[in-house]
Design a protein around this motif. Structure first.
Motif, PDB file in Angstrom:
ATOM      1  N   ARG A 124       0.726  -1.459  -0.046  1.00  0.00           N
ATOM      2  CA  ARG A 124      -0.212   0.058   0.139  1.00  0.00           C
ATOM      3  C   ARG A 124       0.909   1.185  -0.030  1.00  0.00           C
ATOM      4  NH1 ARG A 124      -4.189  -0.534   4.564  1.00  0.00           N
ATOM      5  NH2 ARG A 124      -2.478  -0.135   5.685  1.00  0.00           N
ATOM      6  N   LEU A 125       1.932   1.306   0.536  1.00  0.00           N
ATOM      7  CA  LEU A 125       2.928   2.469   0.753  1.00  0.00           C
ATOM      8  C   LEU A 125       3.540   2.741  -0.551  1.00  0.00           C
ATOM      9  CD1 LEU A 125       4.333   4.582   2.064  1.00  0.00           C
ATOM     10  CD2 LEU A 125       6.217   3.107   2.793  1.00  0.00           C
ATOM     11  N   VAL A 126       3.875   1.731  -1.410  1.00  0.00           N
ATOM     12  CA  VAL A 126       4.519   1.652  -2.636  1.00  0.00           C
ATOM     13  C   VAL A 126       3.487   2.369  -3.731  1.00  0.00           C
ATOM     14  CG1 VAL A 126       5.625   0.805  -4.550  1.00  0.00           C
ATOM     15  CG2 VAL A 126       6.261  -0.208  -2.038  1.00  0.00           C
ATOM     16  N   ASP A 127       2.196   1.910  -3.814  1.00  0.00           N
ATOM     17  CA  ASP A 127       1.110   2.149  -4.323  1.00  0.00           C
ATOM     18  C   ASP A 127       0.703   3.655  -4.021  1.00  0.00           C
ATOM     19  OD1 ASP A 127       1.252  -0.216  -5.443  1.00  0.00           O
ATOM     20  OD2 ASP A 127      -0.505  -0.963  -4.185  1.00  0.00           O
ATOM     21  N   TRP A 128       0.678   4.144  -2.885  1.00  0.00           N
ATOM     22  CA  TRP A 128       0.178   5.313  -2.458  1.00  0.00           C
ATOM     23  C   TRP A 128       1.450   6.434  -2.940  1.00  0.00           C
ATOM     24  CZ3 TRP A 128       2.772   8.948   0.763  1.00  0.00           C
ATOM     25  CH2 TRP A 128       1.798  10.008   1.105  1.00  0.00           C
TER      26      TRP A 128
ATOM     27  N   ALA B  15       3.229   6.309  -5.363  1.00  0.00           N
ATOM     28  CA  ALA B  15       3.416   6.370  -6.909  1.00  0.00           C
ATOM     29  C   ALA B  15       2.087   7.265  -7.415  1.00  0.00           C
ATOM     30  CB  ALA B  15       3.460   4.842  -7.473  1.00  0.00           C
ATOM     31  N   GLU B  16       1.305   7.006  -6.464  1.00  0.00           N
ATOM     32  CA  GLU B  16      -0.167   7.690  -7.033  1.00  0.00           C
ATOM     33  C   GLU B  16      -0.216   9.109  -6.490  1.00  0.00           C
ATOM     34  OE1 GLU B  16      -3.170   5.202  -5.611  1.00  0.00           O
ATOM     35  OE2 GLU B  16      -2.899   3.596  -7.201  1.00  0.00           O
ATOM     36  N   THR B  17       0.148   9.211  -5.188  1.00  0.00           N
ATOM     37  CA  THR B  17      -0.303  10.660  -4.639  1.00  0.00           C
ATOM     38  C   THR B  17       1.088  11.550  -4.798  1.00  0.00           C
ATOM     39  OG1 THR B  17      -1.535   9.409  -2.965  1.00  0.00           O
ATOM     40  CG2 THR B  17      -0.784  11.617  -2.535  1.00  0.00           C
ATOM     41  N   LEU B  18       2.270  10.742  -4.744  1.00  0.00           N
ATOM     42  CA  LEU B  18       3.371  11.735  -4.482  1.00  0.00           C
ATOM     43  C   LEU B  18       4.052  11.660  -5.911  1.00  0.00           C
ATOM     44  CD1 LEU B  18       4.796  10.664  -0.949  1.00  0.00           C
ATOM     45  CD2 LEU B  18       3.452  12.851  -1.605  1.00  0.00           C
ATOM     46  N   ALA B  19       3.794  10.943  -6.780  1.00  0.00           N
ATOM     47  CA  ALA B  19       4.432  10.429  -8.054  1.00  0.00           C
ATOM     48  C   ALA B  19       6.117  10.369  -7.847  1.00  0.00           C
ATOM     49  CB  ALA B  19       4.161  11.765  -8.956  1.00  0.00           C
ATOM     50  N   THR B  20       6.157   9.516  -6.880  1.00  0.00           N
ATOM     51  CA  THR B  20       7.738   8.885  -6.515  1.00  0.00           C
ATOM     52  C   THR B  20       7.715   7.523  -6.275  1.00  0.00           C
ATOM     53  OG1 THR B  20       9.357   9.637  -5.266  1.00  0.00           O
ATOM     54  CG2 THR B  20       7.603   9.417  -3.881  1.00  0.00           C
ATOM     55  N   THR B  21       8.934   6.747  -6.378  1.00  0.00           N
ATOM     56  CA  THR B  21       9.193   5.505  -6.277  1.00  0.00           C
ATOM     57  C   THR B  21       9.634   5.302  -4.865  1.00  0.00           C
ATOM     58  OG1 THR B  21       9.412   5.531  -8.477  1.00  0.00           O
ATOM     59  CG2 THR B  21      10.088   3.562  -7.193  1.00  0.00           C
ATOM     60  N   VAL B  22       9.292   4.387  -4.297  1.00  0.00           N
ATOM     61  CA  VAL B  22       9.819   3.735  -3.085  1.00  0.00           C
ATOM     62  C   VAL B  22      10.282   2.395  -3.083  1.00  0.00           C
ATOM     63  CG1 VAL B  22       9.048   2.912  -0.545  1.00  0.00           C
ATOM     64  CG2 VAL B  22       8.012   4.939  -1.771  1.00  0.00           C
ATOM     65  N   GLU B  23      11.699   2.463  -2.938  1.00  0.00           N
ATOM     66  CA  GLU B  23      12.408   1.409  -3.168  1.00  0.00           C
ATOM     67  C   GLU B  23      12.541   0.539  -1.862  1.00  0.00           C
ATOM     68  OE1 GLU B  23      16.868  -0.253  -4.486  1.00  0.00           O
ATOM     69  OE2 GLU B  23      16.345   1.753  -4.689  1.00  0.00           O
ATOM     70  N   ILE B  24      12.182  -0.548  -1.582  1.00  0.00           N
ATOM     71  CA  ILE B  24      12.199  -1.324  -0.541  1.00  0.00           C
ATOM     72  C   ILE B  24      13.494  -2.397  -0.613  1.00  0.00           C
ATOM     73  CG2 ILE B  24      11.096  -3.082   1.041  1.00  0.00           C
ATOM     74  CD1 ILE B  24       8.665  -1.940   0.110  1.00  0.00           C
ATOM     75  N   VAL B  25      14.376  -1.978   0.536  1.00  0.00           N
ATOM     76  CA  VAL B  25      15.554  -2.755   0.455  1.00  0.00           C
ATOM     77  C   VAL B  25      15.470  -3.996   1.463  1.00  0.00           C
ATOM     78  CG1 VAL B  25      18.113  -2.534   1.089  1.00  0.00           C
ATOM     79  CG2 VAL B  25      16.877  -0.772  -0.144  1.00  0.00           C
ATOM     80  N   ARG B  26      15.684  -5.046   0.851  1.00  0.00           N
ATOM     81  CA  ARG B  26      15.581  -6.052   1.854  1.00  0.00           C
ATOM     82  C   ARG B  26      17.044  -6.785   2.197  1.00  0.00           C
ATOM     83  NH1 ARG B  26      10.576  -6.829   2.392  1.00  0.00           N
ATOM     84  NH2 ARG B  26       8.988  -6.602   0.667  1.00  0.00           N
ATOM     85  N   LYS B  27      16.927  -7.529   3.207  1.00  0.00           N
ATOM     86  CA  LYS B  27      18.104  -8.229   3.579  1.00  0.00           C
ATOM     87  C   LYS B  27      18.291  -9.421   2.502  1.00  0.00           C
ATOM     88  CE  LYS B  27      18.466 -11.218   7.231  1.00  0.00           C
ATOM     89  NZ  LYS B  27      18.591 -11.798   8.587  1.00  0.00           N
ATOM     90  N   PRO B  28      19.554  -9.747   2.044  1.00  0.00           N
ATOM     91  CA  PRO B  28      19.943 -10.987   0.899  1.00  0.00           C
ATOM     92  C   PRO B  28      19.879 -12.032   1.707  1.00  0.00           C
ATOM     93  CG  PRO B  28      21.904  -9.195   1.122  1.00  0.00           C
ATOM     94  CD  PRO B  28      20.908  -8.738   2.227  1.00  0.00           C
ATOM     95  N   ALA B  29      19.295 -13.002   1.154  1.00  0.00           N
ATOM     96  CA  ALA B  29      18.978 -14.242   1.412  1.00  0.00           C
ATOM     97  C   ALA B  29      20.251 -14.999   2.049  1.00  0.00           C
ATOM     98  CB  ALA B  29      18.495 -15.295   0.402  1.00  0.00           C
ATOM     99  N   GLY B  30      20.305 -15.595   2.997  1.00  0.00           N
ATOM    100  CA  GLY B  30      21.583 -16.246   3.725  1.00  0.00           C
ATOM    101  C   GLY B  30      22.368 -15.506   4.374  1.00  0.00           C
ATOM    102  N   GLN B  31      22.100 -14.077   4.615  1.00  0.00           N
ATOM    103  CA  GLN B  31      23.041 -13.229   5.346  1.00  0.00           C
ATOM    104  C   GLN B  31      23.305 -13.456   6.742  1.00  0.00           C
ATOM    105  OE1 GLN B  31      22.061  -9.181   4.763  1.00  0.00           O
ATOM    106  NE2 GLN B  31      22.850  -8.823   6.810  1.00  0.00           N
TER     107      GLN B  31
END
Length: 95
Positions: A3-7, A9-25
């Motif tokens: 929902r945050l990413v969609d909001w 994109a629609e409301t702020l016309a910006t991209t939210v990049e979610i950085v996740r922990k690498p598998a096996g870290q």
């Protein structure tokens, strides 16, 4: 997408990049861009009113974040040079 990413994109016309922990870290690894956000939050919480969530109205909190950002930028512009860390004080224990 969440929902945050969609909001954003629609409301702020910006991209939210979610950085996740690498598998096996295992152990601590610096994640890209994450330190930027954590540093910004640290700068804001250095202001007393933002250290805790005292405000019942989110609009007041939003204004206080703006004031904190203005205060931080004003201090940087006034300083006119890069930030330096204060030297550690030592006190004499002889008495």
């Amino acid at each position: 997408m969440g929902r945050l990413v969609d909001w954003a994109a629609e409301t702020l016309a910006t991209t939210v990049e979610i950085v996740r922990k690498p598998a096996g870290q295992v152990g601590f690894v610096v994640l890209p861009k994450r330190w930027v956000i954590e540093r910004r939050i640290a700068w804001l919480t250095a202001h007393r009113r933002l250290a805790r969530d005292y405000e019942p109205d989110p609009a007041v909190s939003e204004v206080l974040v703006g004031w904190a950002a203005i205060n931080t930028m004003t201090r940087r512009l006034d300083r006119g040079r890069p930030a330096t860390r204060q030297s550690r004080r030592t006190f004499s224990t002889s008495g």
